[in-house]
Motif scaffolding. Structure first.
Motif: not given
Length: 136
Positions: A12-20, A46-47, A75-78, A82-87
């Motif tokens: 949530g600071t460097l990358a938007d990992t919310t979706g994954v 989250i966090g 599952l997180f790795k999978e 499939l859909t990497p967290a974007p910066l």
């Protein structure tokens, strides 16, 4: 007084990992046959460290928290493949500018250290980050 070090969170600071993270939480719940939880309930946590997340989502217990955590990590790795967290936009440029100004950059997160190091490598942070501190 000049700033000499900046400590950054990752999620949530460097990358938007919310979706994954959300896909992984919901997938873990489904795979283990646990009572459903809303997206809002999952994203609100989250966090937090994963063990705290599990206890908060399921205070009633009745299952093996270690199985939840291992399923979540798999599952997180999978999901991440499939859909990497974007910066977030401008992150790499900002890190470069801060490092060029002589500021030591650190990442501190409740995410486990191997996951943080993997993200730093894949997202190109390694030249800018002097230290990574993760849980576990």
């Amino acid at each position: 007084m000049a700033i000499k070090i900046v400590i950054l969170d990752f999620d949530g600071t460097l990358a938007d990992t919310t979706g994954v993270i959300l896909r992984t939480q919901q997938g873990t719940i489904k795979e283990l046959g646990l009572p459903s939880r809303t997206d809002a309930q999952c994203t609100a946590l989250i966090g937090l460290p994963l063990d705290v997340t599990v206890k908060t989502l399921f205070p009633e217990g009745g299952f093996d928290p270690a199985l939840y955590q291992s399923t979540y990590r798999r599952l997180f790795k999978e999901n991440e493949k499939l859909t990497p967290a974007p910066l977030y936009e401008g992150v790499l440029d900002t890190l470069r500018i801060l490092k060029d100004r002589g500021i030591v950059l650190t990442i501190a997160s409740s995410r486990n250290k191997p996951s943080l190091l993997d993200y730093c490598h894949r997202l190109g942070f390694e030249p800018y980050i002097g230290y990574v501190l993760g849980a576990g």
